[in-house]
Write a protein that holds these residues in place. Structure first.
Motif, mmCIF file in Angstrom:
data_model
loop_
_atom_site.group_PDB
_atom_site.id
_atom_site.type_symbol
_atom_site.label_atom_id
_atom_site.label_comp_id
_atom_site.label_asym_id
_atom_site.label_seq_id
_atom_site.Cartn_x
_atom_site.Cartn_y
_atom_site.Cartn_z
ATOM 1 N N GLU A 16 0.717 -0.788 -0.429
ATOM 2 C CA GLU A 16 0.422 0.344 -0.017
ATOM 3 C C GLU A 16 1.233 1.154 -0.117
ATOM 4 O O GLU A 16 2.082 1.013 0.569
ATOM 5 C CB GLU A 16 -0.689 0.186 1.039
ATOM 6 N N THR A 17 0.862 2.421 -0.569
ATOM 7 C CA THR A 17 1.370 3.209 -0.120
ATOM 8 C C THR A 17 0.204 4.768 -0.415
ATOM 9 O O THR A 17 -0.551 4.406 -0.283
ATOM 10 C CB THR A 17 1.498 3.871 -1.913
ATOM 11 N N THR A 18 1.089 5.027 0.758
ATOM 12 C CA THR A 18 0.943 7.203 1.502
ATOM 13 C C THR A 18 1.647 8.119 0.754
ATOM 14 O O THR A 18 2.884 7.747 0.835
ATOM 15 C CB THR A 18 0.963 6.579 2.903
ATOM 16 N N THR A 19 1.173 9.093 -0.522
ATOM 17 C CA THR A 19 1.643 9.984 -0.077
ATOM 18 C C THR A 19 2.062 11.404 0.727
ATOM 19 O O THR A 19 0.841 11.790 0.775
ATOM 20 C CB THR A 19 1.730 10.257 -2.081
ATOM 21 N N SER A 31 6.702 -1.765 6.902
ATOM 22 C CA SER A 31 6.809 0.080 6.484
ATOM 23 C C SER A 31 8.256 0.989 6.604
ATOM 24 O O SER A 31 9.195 0.729 7.416
ATOM 25 C CB SER A 31 6.033 1.205 7.456
ATOM 26 N N ASP A 82 10.266 4.217 4.322
ATOM 27 C CA ASP A 82 9.652 5.701 3.979
ATOM 28 C C ASP A 82 10.881 6.022 3.942
ATOM 29 O O ASP A 82 12.176 5.293 3.995
ATOM 30 C CB ASP A 82 8.794 6.476 4.214
#
Length: 392
Positions: free
Chosen positions: A107-110, A128, A130
């Motif tokens: 899943e990606t979160t910007t 996770s 980043d």
């Protein structure tokens, strides 16, 4: 699966200094009185650091404020001043090292700044990644973190309840070697001598039984954890210092310090390693892009750094006892500008400092009305190794 995240380094206690290959550990006994400086103002050539502390240093005694410390200096340090910033991790490489199910899609979160968080959630694992962190956990880590770092102990670990031994599946030295190798493959350079705690099956079961008998000691729902601890639950918990050019980065108990309202995170690296490999990894604020700003040819002596640390307490301490027991040459992150709450923290200055660590012992009134109580607290003073100015 219930996954509980705890920022582990906030709860780590000072365990002591481990002597190891690659680090020069030299005896320094300094007992100081008043504010007299005994240092050479011209500084010490960094190539002569080992010779500087080849003999014992003694100064007049003061019974309440003193230094009785080991000085720890990297061998052949190639010290410089750098700018350090965050850099993308190799997502596929990190995933292949940590996850059992490497075929799943993330899943990606910007974020508002354009950075992307990649998250994989499986039945027994979660990862996770980043630009600023790697956070990997499993069912085993869910259990281990909460028996080792219970919130009811107010910042203290359960280290005293566990053994310091080799486990059956792997010796401590082999486990460290395997973890250091895996971290290196992820682009993370660490001092190869971490703080290590061993969790045997019997130790884990004993602590779990203790929690179940006294729910006030551990208020969480113990039904989340196995009814009996299995042999496969045995593991090591490790806390590493990041390093650069064989010189460790400061990341001790207080990982945030404020400089003109500038909250700056220092590198935090914690690992749980079992017979199944790495079952927990937490990396925070590890900056991988390092650029040379200036060379360093001379530093102040550890003696001068100790004097400056003691001067700070000579002015304010009356009845307390202060003892600095370790002085380490390390890299420390500081803001490039004074900043403020809205300042950019992505690029910081990384420069050498003397890290003076010890304890302050105070006598305080009892909150229950009984006899006065003695309280011991950790104290750390950071002294810029070039300028001799305290980093605050």
């Amino acid at each position: 699966m219930h996954l509980i995240h705890i920022k582990t380094q906030w709860y780590m206690e000072e365990i002591g200094i481990m002597k190891h290959k690659g680090i020069t550990v030299l005896a320094l006994i300094v007992v100081l009185s008043g504010c007299t400086s005994a240092s050479d103002n011209s500084g010490i050539d960094i190539n002569d650091l080992s010779e500087q502390y080849s003999s014992e240093i003694k100064i007049d005694e003061n019974s309440s404020i003193k230094v009785d410390a080991e000085v720890i200096v990297p061998q052949n340090p190639h010290l410089c001043v750098y700018s350090a910033s965050f850099m993308d991790y190799d997502i596929e490489k990190v995933k292949s090292i940590l996850l059992k199910d490497t075929d799943s899609e993330p899943e990606t979160t910007t974020l508002k700044n354009g950075d992307i968080i990649y998250t994989w959630i499986g039945e027994t694992e979660r990862l996770s990644i980043d630009k600023t962190s790697i956070w990997f956990e499993s069912e085993l880590s869910d259990f281990i973190l909460n028996v080792f770092l219970p919130p009811t102990r107010k910042g203290k670990t359960n280290a005293d309840l566990f053994s310091e031994c080799d486990l059956d599946f792997c010796s401590r030295s082999e486990a460290i070697k395997n973890v250091v190798y895996a971290l290196s493959n992820m682009g993370i350079d660490v001092d190869p001598i971490p703080e290590v705690y061993s969790f045997t099956q019997s130790d884990l079961q004993s602590v779990k039984d203790l929690y179940e008998k006294d729910t006030s000691f551990y208020p969480f729902d113990t039904s989340l954890y196995p009814k009996a601890v299995d042999k496969t639950d045995e593991c090591y918990y490790m806390t590493f210092n990041a390093q650069y050019n064989n010189t460790p980065l400061y990341n001790e108990l207080l990982i945030y310090k404020t400089i003109n309202d500038f909250a700056l995170g220092n590198p935090e690296i914690n690992v749980i390693y079992s017979s199944e490999g790495i079952r927990y990894l937490y990396v925070m604020d590890y900056r991988r892009e390092v650029r040379l700003t200036d060379s360093v040819t001379k530093v102040i002596s550890a003696e001068e750094a100790a004097q400056k640390a003691l001067n700070k307490y000579n002015e304010v301490v009356t009845t307390s006892e202060v003892n600095f027991d370790t002085i380490k040459l390390m890299y420390v992150y500081t803001p490039i500008n004074s900043g403020g709450h809205g300042s950019d923290q992505s690029t910081v200055k990384m420069s050498p400092a003397w890290v003076c660590s010890g304890t302050i012992v105070k006598t305080e009134k009892s909150k229950t009305g009984g006899d006065d109580v003695t309280v011991s607290e950790k104290v750390t003073v950071l002294i810029d190794a070039q300028t001799g100015v305290e980093i605050i």
